[in-house]
Write a protein that holds these residues in place. Sequence first.
Motif, PDB file in Angstrom:
ATOM      1  N   LYS A  60       0.826  -1.208   0.000  1.00 38.00           N
ATOM      2  CA  LYS A  60       0.000   0.000   0.000  1.00 38.00           C
ATOM      3  C   LYS A  60       0.863   1.262   0.000  1.00 38.00           C
ATOM      4  CE  LYS A  60      -3.922  -2.120   2.409  1.00 38.00           C
ATOM      5  NZ  LYS A  60      -4.778  -2.078   3.630  1.00 38.00           N
ATOM      6  N   GLU A  61       2.125   1.108   0.384  1.00 44.91           N
ATOM      7  CA  GLU A  61       3.043   2.252   0.377  1.00 44.91           C
ATOM      8  C   GLU A  61       3.167   2.849  -1.017  1.00 44.91           C
ATOM      9  OE1 GLU A  61       7.867   3.009   0.854  1.00 44.91           O
ATOM     10  OE2 GLU A  61       6.977   1.067   1.386  1.00 44.91           O
ATOM     11  N   PHE A  62       3.036   1.991  -2.044  1.00 44.85           N
ATOM     12  CA  PHE A  62       3.192   2.445  -3.421  1.00 44.85           C
ATOM     13  C   PHE A  62       1.802   2.632  -4.037  1.00 44.85           C
ATOM     14  CE2 PHE A  62       6.809  -0.424  -2.476  1.00 44.85           C
ATOM     15  CZ  PHE A  62       7.811   0.540  -2.458  1.00 44.85           C
ATOM     16  N   SER A  63       1.223   3.788  -3.782  1.00 42.63           N
ATOM     17  CA  SER A  63      -0.145   4.060  -4.237  1.00 42.63           C
ATOM     18  C   SER A  63      -0.181   4.859  -5.533  1.00 42.63           C
ATOM     19  CB  SER A  63      -0.914   4.822  -3.153  1.00 42.63           C
ATOM     20  OG  SER A  63      -0.237   6.037  -2.835  1.00 42.63           O
ATOM     21  N   ARG A 119      14.758  -8.347  -1.903  1.00 41.90           N
ATOM     22  CA  ARG A 119      13.499  -8.340  -2.665  1.00 41.90           C
ATOM     23  C   ARG A 119      12.556  -7.235  -2.187  1.00 41.90           C
ATOM     24  NH1 ARG A 119      11.655 -14.571  -4.093  1.00 41.90           N
ATOM     25  NH2 ARG A 119      13.608 -15.174  -5.138  1.00 41.90           N
ATOM     26  N   ILE A 120      13.088  -6.030  -2.153  1.00 40.26           N
ATOM     27  CA  ILE A 120      12.274  -4.863  -1.805  1.00 40.26           C
ATOM     28  C   ILE A 120      12.695  -3.684  -2.682  1.00 40.26           C
ATOM     29  CG2 ILE A 120      11.882  -5.566   0.599  1.00 40.26           C
ATOM     30  CD1 ILE A 120      14.049  -3.554   1.404  1.00 40.26           C
ATOM     31  N   TRP A 121      11.801  -2.692  -2.792  1.00 42.59           N
ATOM     32  CA  TRP A 121      12.126  -1.449  -3.467  1.00 42.59           C
ATOM     33  C   TRP A 121      12.769  -0.496  -2.465  1.00 42.59           C
ATOM     34  CZ3 TRP A 121      12.138  -1.198  -8.530  1.00 42.59           C
ATOM     35  CH2 TRP A 121      11.254  -1.987  -9.271  1.00 42.59           C
ATOM     36  N   VAL A 122      13.866   0.131  -2.871  1.00 38.86           N
ATOM     37  CA  VAL A 122      14.607   1.048  -2.009  1.00 38.86           C
ATOM     38  C   VAL A 122      14.604   2.428  -2.660  1.00 38.86           C
ATOM     39  CG1 VAL A 122      16.805   1.564  -0.910  1.00 38.86           C
ATOM     40  CG2 VAL A 122      16.083  -0.823  -1.194  1.00 38.86           C
ATOM     41  N   GLU A 123      14.161   3.435  -1.910  1.00 33.76           N
ATOM     42  CA  GLU A 123      14.098   4.781  -2.458  1.00 33.76           C
ATOM     43  C   GLU A 123      15.494   5.293  -2.782  1.00 33.76           C
ATOM     44  OE1 GLU A 123      12.325   9.235  -1.390  1.00 33.76           O
ATOM     45  OE2 GLU A 123      11.749   7.476  -0.183  1.00 33.76           O
ATOM     46  N   MET A 166      12.183   2.060 -10.552  1.00 31.69           N
ATOM     47  CA  MET A 166      10.758   2.356 -10.621  1.00 31.69           C
ATOM     48  C   MET A 166      10.587   3.846 -10.365  1.00 31.69           C
ATOM     49  SD  MET A 166       7.643   0.606  -8.442  1.00 31.69           S
ATOM     50  CE  MET A 166       8.223   1.206  -6.838  1.00 31.69           C
ATOM     51  N   ALA A 167       9.897   4.536 -11.281  1.00 32.84           N
ATOM     52  CA  ALA A 167       9.715   5.983 -11.147  1.00 32.84           C
ATOM     53  C   ALA A 167       8.233   6.300 -11.040  1.00 32.84           C
ATOM     54  CB  ALA A 167      10.314   6.704 -12.354  1.00 32.84           C
ATOM     55  N   SER A 168       7.867   7.193 -10.124  1.00 27.71           N
ATOM     56  CA  SER A 168       6.464   7.551  -9.917  1.00 27.71           C
ATOM     57  C   SER A 168       6.021   8.584 -10.930  1.00 27.71           C
ATOM     58  CB  SER A 168       6.252   8.087  -8.501  1.00 27.71           C
ATOM     59  OG  SER A 168       6.928   9.314  -8.330  1.00 27.71           O
ATOM     60  N   TRP A 169       4.747   8.519 -11.300  1.00 32.81           N
ATOM     61  CA  TRP A 169       4.160   9.488 -12.219  1.00 32.81           C
ATOM     62  C   TRP A 169       3.757  10.764 -11.489  1.00 32.81           C
ATOM     63  CZ3 TRP A 169       3.143  10.503 -17.250  1.00 32.81           C
ATOM     64  CH2 TRP A 169       2.124  11.409 -17.540  1.00 32.81           C
ATOM     65  N   ASP A 170       3.199  10.602 -10.285  1.00 27.15           N
ATOM     66  CA  ASP A 170       2.663  11.749  -9.550  1.00 27.15           C
ATOM     67  C   ASP A 170       3.745  12.436  -8.739  1.00 27.15           C
ATOM     68  OD1 ASP A 170       0.147  11.198 -10.519  1.00 27.15           O
ATOM     69  OD2 ASP A 170      -0.367   9.889  -8.858  1.00 27.15           O
ATOM     70  N   SER A 171       3.553  13.746  -8.534  1.00 24.37           N
ATOM     71  CA  SER A 171       4.462  14.522  -7.687  1.00 24.37           C
ATOM     72  C   SER A 171       4.239  14.155  -6.215  1.00 24.37           C
ATOM     73  CB  SER A 171       4.213  16.016  -7.896  1.00 24.37           C
ATOM     74  OG  SER A 171       5.057  16.778  -7.083  1.00 24.37           O
ATOM     75  N   PRO A 172       5.306  14.015  -5.388  1.00 21.08           N
ATOM     76  CA  PRO A 172       6.695  14.215  -5.767  1.00 21.08           C
ATOM     77  C   PRO A 172       7.226  13.038  -6.599  1.00 21.08           C
ATOM     78  CG  PRO A 172       6.581  13.455  -3.498  1.00 21.08           C
ATOM     79  CD  PRO A 172       5.164  13.670  -3.951  1.00 21.08           C
ATOM     80  N   SER A 180      15.067   1.855  -6.580  1.00 21.91           N
ATOM     81  CA  SER A 180      15.812   0.756  -7.202  1.00 21.91           C
ATOM     82  C   SER A 180      15.428  -0.535  -6.488  1.00 21.91           C
ATOM     83  CB  SER A 180      17.323   0.994  -7.104  1.00 21.91           C
ATOM     84  OG  SER A 180      17.729   1.040  -5.745  1.00 21.91           O
ATOM     85  N   PHE A 181      15.483  -1.645  -7.217  1.00 18.57           N
ATOM     86  CA  PHE A 181      15.073  -2.910  -6.620  1.00 18.57           C
ATOM     87  C   PHE A 181      16.276  -3.634  -6.035  1.00 18.57           C
ATOM     88  CE2 PHE A 181      13.593  -7.342  -6.565  1.00 18.57           C
ATOM     89  CZ  PHE A 181      12.403  -7.166  -5.867  1.00 18.57           C
TER      90      PHE A 181
END
Length: 304
Positions: free
Chosen positions: A249-252, A285-289, A268-274, A279-280
């Motif tokens: 749910k963190e990645f909404s 096996r997690i996404w790291v900002e 992985m890059a977000s579309w919405d601001s910010p 990077s994976f």
Amino acid sequence: MSAKKMSSSGAICRRYGYELPDDALRLIFSRMCFVDQIRLSLVCKRWKTLLEGEDITPTDRLPWIMFYGWRTELADRKELVKSVCKLYVPSEKKTYTVEDGLKGQEDRGKFVEAEALESKNGWVLFQQNSLINKTVPMFLYCPFTGEVIDDLPDLNYLAEKATFSCSDPSSEECVFFASRRIIGLLNISICRRGDQDWKTIQVVDPIPRSCKRDVVYTNGTFYCLFDKGALGALTVATKEWILLFPGSKEFSCFYYLTDDDDDGQLFMASWDSPYTTFSFDFRRRIWVEQAGCMDRTVVFLGAS
């Protein structure tokens, strides 16, 4: 070296037969954009051979934007295919028309109601957007050369996402990928040129009733990004599917996937601001900002 020739007016004209060495031509060619390089390759066989070398690349590396449209019209009681295919070069702010690149009505007819699924290094992967005999023909088109590759096997469903593994889809080593959701399941299909059929497996849909965002290929594996950051992987050699990250749910936001060809790292890059990038971490096996910028990488997310 020169040769003298008398003109009709009595003046002496000189015609020079001196040719620049290959190294000088390479230096000149490397300072030109892609369109000019295409034109120069038609001058003579020597220039064409030099321009096909790996040491000459176009000056601009920005993405090109392709506009296309195909329709049928009646003319002299014959059904003809009318086409519009244009390329816009952002670095030059110019639009080039390449609609005459296709030869004959047979090739043009493929594009009527066809849907572009993926583009890579000047090649565009299309599917004919209708079931013909319960199958879906797929083909590739290069707008720069007018070449059409249509020896892919037909797919037995309309693909929602599709891509191919390498920059040269005419290579026998190139692997093609297509997928579609079917009531809680995910159909994933791969093939190579010359195959009689697509090899299809069915897996559990990791995020039911959501959108599959992106598919990229690196190091022998197709990676699929879903809503909530869910990440799946299909290994081509073993045809094994694994869910690397189930989603959170963190990645909404809406996210898009890209990769680094040098080391196979996924971003992985977000579309919405910010506009946040991750990077994976394959080990955990997690996404790291990402704290800093993505080295040597530019991601175009579209207009906002």
